[in-house]
Design a protein around this motif. Sequence first.
Motif, PDB file in Angstrom:
ATOM      1  N   GLN A   1      70.546  24.489   0.526  1.00 22.42           N
ATOM      2  CA  GLN A   1      70.550  23.419  -0.452  1.00 22.42           C
ATOM      3  C   GLN A   1      72.080  23.298  -0.429  1.00 22.42           C
ATOM      4  OE1 GLN A   1      68.599  24.357  -4.152  1.00 22.42           O
ATOM      5  NE2 GLN A   1      70.123  22.877  -5.247  1.00 22.42           N
ATOM      6  N   VAL A   2      72.688  22.126  -0.480  1.00 20.50           N
ATOM      7  CA  VAL A   2      73.984  21.735  -0.484  1.00 20.50           C
ATOM      8  C   VAL A   2      74.316  21.916  -2.007  1.00 20.50           C
ATOM      9  CG1 VAL A   2      75.509  19.738  -0.514  1.00 20.50           C
ATOM     10  CG2 VAL A   2      73.917  19.878   1.149  1.00 20.50           C
ATOM     11  N   GLN A   3      75.595  22.449  -2.024  1.00 21.31           N
ATOM     12  CA  GLN A   3      76.235  22.978  -3.369  1.00 21.31           C
ATOM     13  C   GLN A   3      77.580  22.644  -3.372  1.00 21.31           C
ATOM     14  OE1 GLN A   3      75.709  27.086  -4.450  1.00 21.31           O
ATOM     15  NE2 GLN A   3      75.393  26.685  -6.475  1.00 21.31           N
ATOM     16  N   LEU A   4      78.074  21.773  -4.401  1.00 20.80           N
ATOM     17  CA  LEU A   4      79.557  21.735  -4.630  1.00 20.80           C
ATOM     18  C   LEU A   4      79.918  22.455  -6.022  1.00 20.80           C
ATOM     19  CD1 LEU A   4      79.867  17.907  -4.133  1.00 20.80           C
ATOM     20  CD2 LEU A   4      80.120  19.741  -2.612  1.00 20.80           C
ATOM     21  N   VAL A   5      80.926  23.313  -6.060  1.00 20.64           N
ATOM     22  CA  VAL A   5      81.422  23.870  -7.041  1.00 20.64           C
ATOM     23  C   VAL A   5      82.828  23.628  -7.359  1.00 20.64           C
ATOM     24  CG1 VAL A   5      81.416  26.349  -8.201  1.00 20.64           C
ATOM     25  CG2 VAL A   5      79.677  25.881  -6.495  1.00 20.64           C
ATOM     26  N   GLU A   6      82.945  23.368  -8.728  1.00 22.52           N
ATOM     27  CA  GLU A   6      84.497  23.061  -9.174  1.00 22.52           C
ATOM     28  C   GLU A   6      84.772  24.326  -9.829  1.00 22.52           C
ATOM     29  OE1 GLU A   6      81.866  19.286  -9.788  1.00 22.52           O
ATOM     30  OE2 GLU A   6      81.774  21.351 -10.009  1.00 22.52           O
ATOM     31  N   SER A   7      86.211  24.415  -9.875  1.00 21.98           N
ATOM     32  CA  SER A   7      86.728  25.622 -10.575  1.00 21.98           C
ATOM     33  C   SER A   7      88.290  25.089 -10.986  1.00 21.98           C
ATOM     34  CB  SER A   7      86.779  26.839  -9.710  1.00 21.98           C
ATOM     35  OG  SER A   7      87.393  26.751  -8.568  1.00 21.98           O
ATOM     36  N   GLY A   8      88.627  25.953 -11.618  1.00 19.69           N
ATOM     37  CA  GLY A   8      90.107  25.524 -12.104  1.00 19.69           C
ATOM     38  C   GLY A   8      90.407  24.921 -13.381  1.00 19.69           C
ATOM     39  N   GLY A   9      89.398  24.584 -14.218  1.00 17.58           N
ATOM     40  CA  GLY A   9      89.462  23.984 -15.352  1.00 17.58           C
ATOM     41  C   GLY A   9      89.982  25.079 -16.488  1.00 17.58           C
ATOM     42  N   GLY A  10      90.398  24.499 -17.544  1.00 21.73           N
ATOM     43  CA  GLY A  10      90.808  25.408 -18.667  1.00 21.73           C
ATOM     44  C   GLY A  10      91.395  24.501 -19.879  1.00 21.73           C
ATOM     45  N   SER A  11      91.990  25.504 -20.943  1.00 18.34           N
ATOM     46  CA  SER A  11      92.650  24.954 -21.735  1.00 18.34           C
ATOM     47  C   SER A  11      94.375  24.826 -21.617  1.00 18.34           C
ATOM     48  CB  SER A  11      92.279  25.349 -23.073  1.00 18.34           C
ATOM     49  OG  SER A  11      90.869  25.267 -23.347  1.00 18.34           O
ATOM     50  N   VAL A  12      94.851  23.859 -21.893  1.00 17.29           N
ATOM     51  CA  VAL A  12      96.284  23.574 -21.727  1.00 17.29           C
ATOM     52  C   VAL A  12      96.953  22.720 -22.973  1.00 17.29           C
ATOM     53  CG1 VAL A  12      96.239  23.820 -19.132  1.00 17.29           C
ATOM     54  CG2 VAL A  12      96.180  21.502 -20.098  1.00 17.29           C
TER      55      VAL A  12
ATOM     56  N   ARG B   1      95.159  22.844 -11.428  1.00 16.68           N
ATOM     57  CA  ARG B   1      94.733  22.364 -10.313  1.00 16.68           C
ATOM     58  C   ARG B   1      93.243  22.893 -10.139  1.00 16.68           C
ATOM     59  NH1 ARG B   1      96.114  24.417  -4.167  1.00 16.68           N
ATOM     60  NH2 ARG B   1      94.766  26.083  -4.744  1.00 16.68           N
ATOM     61  N   LEU B   2      92.703  21.881 -10.083  1.00 16.24           N
ATOM     62  CA  LEU B   2      91.052  21.891  -9.799  1.00 16.24           C
ATOM     63  C   LEU B   2      90.792  22.201  -8.405  1.00 16.24           C
ATOM     64  CD1 LEU B   2      89.795  19.290 -12.441  1.00 16.24           C
ATOM     65  CD2 LEU B   2      90.367  21.517 -12.890  1.00 16.24           C
ATOM     66  N   SER B   3      89.696  22.831  -8.080  1.00 14.35           N
ATOM     67  CA  SER B   3      89.365  23.337  -6.737  1.00 14.35           C
ATOM     68  C   SER B   3      87.653  22.873  -6.586  1.00 14.35           C
ATOM     69  CB  SER B   3      89.545  24.572  -6.361  1.00 14.35           C
ATOM     70  OG  SER B   3      90.721  25.126  -6.441  1.00 14.35           O
ATOM     71  N   CYS B   4      87.649  22.347  -5.556  1.00 16.85           N
ATOM     72  CA  CYS B   4      85.918  21.755  -5.318  1.00 16.85           C
ATOM     73  C   CYS B   4      85.552  22.352  -3.761  1.00 16.85           C
ATOM     74  CB  CYS B   4      85.742  20.122  -5.223  1.00 16.85           C
ATOM     75  SG  CYS B   4      84.114  19.915  -4.778  1.00 16.85           S
ATOM     76  N   ALA B   5      84.567  23.308  -4.077  1.00 20.38           N
ATOM     77  CA  ALA B   5      84.190  24.159  -2.736  1.00 20.38           C
ATOM     78  C   ALA B   5      82.641  23.825  -2.289  1.00 20.38           C
ATOM     79  CB  ALA B   5      84.423  25.738  -2.935  1.00 20.38           C
ATOM     80  N   ALA B   6      82.468  23.630  -1.055  1.00 19.61           N
ATOM     81  CA  ALA B   6      81.257  23.077  -0.540  1.00 19.61           C
ATOM     82  C   ALA B   6      80.482  24.303   0.191  1.00 19.61           C
ATOM     83  CB  ALA B   6      81.289  21.894   0.289  1.00 19.61           C
ATOM     84  N   SER B   7      79.135  24.287  -0.018  1.00 24.49           N
ATOM     85  CA  SER B   7      78.439  25.275   0.922  1.00 24.49           C
ATOM     86  C   SER B   7      77.121  24.317   1.341  1.00 24.49           C
ATOM     87  CB  SER B   7      77.838  26.351  -0.123  1.00 24.49           C
ATOM     88  OG  SER B   7      77.117  26.000  -1.095  1.00 24.49           O
ATOM     89  N   ARG B   8      76.919  24.729   2.423  1.00 22.07           N
ATOM     90  CA  ARG B   8      76.040  24.036   3.052  1.00 22.07           C
ATOM     91  C   ARG B   8      76.106  22.612   3.388  1.00 22.07           C
ATOM     92  NH1 ARG B   8      73.474  28.309   0.829  1.00 22.07           N
ATOM     93  NH2 ARG B   8      73.283  27.424  -0.979  1.00 22.07           N
ATOM     94  N   PHE B   9      77.422  22.375   3.472  1.00 20.85           N
ATOM     95  CA  PHE B   9      77.880  20.929   3.433  1.00 20.85           C
ATOM     96  C   PHE B   9      79.263  20.930   4.124  1.00 20.85           C
ATOM     97  CE2 PHE B   9      77.972  16.416   2.814  1.00 20.85           C
ATOM     98  CZ  PHE B   9      78.944  15.945   2.263  1.00 20.85           C
ATOM     99  N   THR B  10      79.307  19.864   5.044  1.00 20.30           N
ATOM    100  CA  THR B  10      80.590  19.968   5.592  1.00 20.30           C
ATOM    101  C   THR B  10      81.614  18.882   5.137  1.00 20.30           C
ATOM    102  OG1 THR B  10      79.991  20.926   7.669  1.00 20.30           O
ATOM    103  CG2 THR B  10      82.089  19.873   7.903  1.00 20.30           C
ATOM    104  N   PHE B  11      82.697  19.162   4.284  1.00 17.16           N
ATOM    105  CA  PHE B  11      83.398  18.249   3.710  1.00 17.16           C
ATOM    106  C   PHE B  11      84.172  17.391   4.636  1.00 17.16           C
ATOM    107  CE2 PHE B  11      82.954  18.289  -0.529  1.00 17.16           C
ATOM    108  CZ  PHE B  11      83.445  18.997  -1.272  1.00 17.16           C
ATOM    109  N   SER B  12      84.551  17.783   5.804  1.00 15.92           N
ATOM    110  CA  SER B  12      85.563  17.355   6.712  1.00 15.92           C
ATOM    111  C   SER B  12      84.998  15.873   7.165  1.00 15.92           C
ATOM    112  CB  SER B  12      86.031  18.226   7.921  1.00 15.92           C
ATOM    113  OG  SER B  12      84.616  18.390   8.648  1.00 15.92           O
ATOM    114  N   SER B  13      83.846  15.703   7.141  1.00 16.76           N
ATOM    115  CA  SER B  13      83.335  14.362   7.538  1.00 16.76           C
ATOM    116  C   SER B  13      82.917  13.180   6.565  1.00 16.76           C
ATOM    117  CB  SER B  13      81.735  14.568   8.476  1.00 16.76           C
ATOM    118  OG  SER B  13      81.099  14.880   7.444  1.00 16.76           O
ATOM    119  N   SER B  14      83.331  13.633   5.458  1.00 11.92           N
ATOM    120  CA  SER B  14      82.957  12.820   4.022  1.00 11.92           C
ATOM    121  C   SER B  14      84.395  12.495   2.984  1.00 11.92           C
ATOM    122  CB  SER B  14      81.841  13.340   3.165  1.00 11.92           C
ATOM    123  OG  SER B  14      80.730  13.646   4.194  1.00 11.92           O
TER     124      SER B  14
END
Length: 113
Positions: A1-12, A19-32
């Motif tokens: 199952q494809v999963q995208l996970v964001e991180s890096g949010g917070g209160s400022v 800086r927000l990050s988006c990581a993908a699993s079971r999906f190759t970002f490089s083609s999209s």
Amino acid sequence: QVQLVESGGGSVQAGGSLRLSCAASRFTFSSSCVGWFRQAPGKEREGVAAINASGGRTAYRNSVKGRFTISRDNSKNKVYLQMSILHSDDTALYYCASGGFTYWGQGTQVTVS
């Protein structure tokens, strides 16, 4: 199952950076293309920034131009959103999406006070 996970949010404080990050699993970002979106309470979701597969082309909504930078590291299968000079109206839940915007993460909260 494809999963995208964001991180890096917070209160400022206004004027700060995140800086927000988006990581993908079971999906190759490089083609999209990958996009960052946000949704504030009571408002519709809006596009913030997008980057093509190679990282050579980017696009931004007018209100974040010059303050936000989208980038990607295809070797790490990650996409980033560097946000600077944050305003209170940047407060929202931020999502990344890819795969023709078929796949979405669960979002990461950004709160600017």
